[in-house]
Enzyme design. Structure first.
Site, short mmCIF file in Angstrom:
data_model
loop_
_atom_site.label_atom_id
_atom_site.label_comp_id
_atom_site.label_asym_id
_atom_site.label_seq_id
_atom_site.Cartn_x
_atom_site.Cartn_y
_atom_site.Cartn_z
N SER A 117 0.83 -1.20 0.00
CA SER A 117 0.00 0.00 0.00
C SER A 117 0.86 1.25 0.00
CB SER A 117 -0.90 0.02 1.24
OG SER A 117 -1.57 1.26 1.36
N TYR A 141 -2.35 0.25 9.95
CA TYR A 141 -2.48 -0.39 8.64
C TYR A 141 -1.22 -0.17 7.81
CZ TYR A 141 -3.80 -1.01 3.76
OH TYR A 141 -3.81 -1.38 2.44
N LYS A 145 1.71 -2.99 6.63
CA LYS A 145 2.13 -3.26 5.25
C LYS A 145 3.64 -3.12 5.11
CE LYS A 145 -1.69 -4.21 2.98
NZ LYS A 145 -1.86 -5.48 2.24
#
Length: 326
Positions: A117, A141, A145
């Site tokens: 991402s 998040y 990643k």
């Protein structure tokens, strides 16, 4: 040669599955259906309903289907919600990846494409990011990643695992099979839902230093993203040199106002978005340069903004068209 697609019943994953099949590659899907839908998996593609934390299920899947490569898309993908649920995010995105990589090592599977991402960049100092831009994720998040990329790097050094990670921002649109974005947090489904229910979408801030005053971001069609995953799989399979990270970006971006204008034209719903105050922490412009991916993965923006909106709108359940009034 069989490729395992984790999260292959989800919005992005199911498009990747279709792209792999279009390239005449065998596919198997593993998905716990927490956000994916079984009906999104094409007929004839095996679906193993399991979470990647279930090590036995992962090992059995790799062995049963003779998997030789993995495209890893499964994960908890909500940046905002990850702040509220950090432990869940790390469990689903980091612990599950450790389980997957351990099972791959045991099974002798030495190729993986990781769906990473652009959240790994956080709020960069430059309006256009490339693969050399510093990574400063600002959510669990984004951090999860980046940890996933570190895991691949370290295991690659230790075992020779061939890998690459694809970073991108906002994925939109739909392919011809009617698979649509089911996320309640993404811009396209949020706006469409409001239009269907007679509500007025809003723009958060129109006084940014951009051409029309609204934020500019990368929006890329899901089929273009899927094609890049398949190209990366082919490159790993062929033994050609491959970068550890590729950005999938437009290099120019699209403003929120441009999206709203296109949505009005495509849907036939006449609306003027409300203007709300800026959201704290929203940069004026962040887009990704896709030069490396263009060089190695045949990356390009094959779909216009109108294509993105029209395909996403037409893929909604039929009630959307029926209930929306012009």
């Amino acid at each position: 040669m069989t490729w395992l697609v984790t999260g292959g019943a989800g919005y992005i994953g199911s498009h990747v599955v279709r792209a792999l099949r279009g390239a005449d590659l065998d596919v198997v899907v593993i998905d716990d259906l927490s956000t994916g839908r079984a009906e999104f998996v094409p007929d004839g593609v095996p679906l193993v309903r399991a979470n990647l934390l279930d090590a036995d299920a992962v090992r059995t899947t790799l062995d049963t289907y003779g998997v030789s490569g993995v495209i890893h898309i499964a994960g908890y993908k909500y940046a905002g919600e990850s702040v509220r649920r950090p432990l869940h995010t790390y469990q689903q995105n980091v612990s599950a990846m450790v389980t997957l990589l351990d099972a791959m090592s045991d099974a002798g599977v030495d190729r993986i494409v990781f769906s990473s991402s652009a959240a790994t960049y956080g709020t960069p100092d430059t309006a256009v990011v490339d693969e050399t831009t510093a990574t400063r994720p600002e959510s669990p998040y984004g951090e999860s990643k980046l940890i996933g990329e570190w895991l691949l790097r370290d295991i690659g050094v230790a075992t020779g695992l061939r890998h690459t990670s694809l970073r991108y921002f906002n994925v939109v649109g739909s392919g011809p099979d009617g698979v649509f974005d089911v996320s309640p947090f993404n811009l396209f489904p949020k706006v469409f839902d409001m239009l269907v229910h007679g509500q007025t979408p809003r723009i958060n801030g129109d006084d940014y230093p951009t051409p029309d005053g609204t934020c500019v971001r990368d929006y890329i069609h899901v089929e273009d993203v899927a094609a890049a995953h398949v190209a990366a799989a082919h490159r790993l399979e062929s033994g050609l040199p491959i970068e550890p990270v590729y950005n999938l970006g437009s290099g120019s971006g699209t403003s929120v106002r441009e999206i709203m204008t296109t949505m009005r034209a495509v849907t036939g719903v006449d609306f003027e978005p409300d203007i709300a105050p800026r959201r704290a922490g929203d940069p004026a412009r962040i887009v990704a340069a896709g030069d490396l991916a263009a060089r190695d993965l045949d990356w390009r923006m094959r779909h216009s903004l109108t294509d993105m909106v029209a395909s996403a709108w037409s893929a909604l359940p039929s009630r959307a068209t029926d209930e929306a009034a012009p």
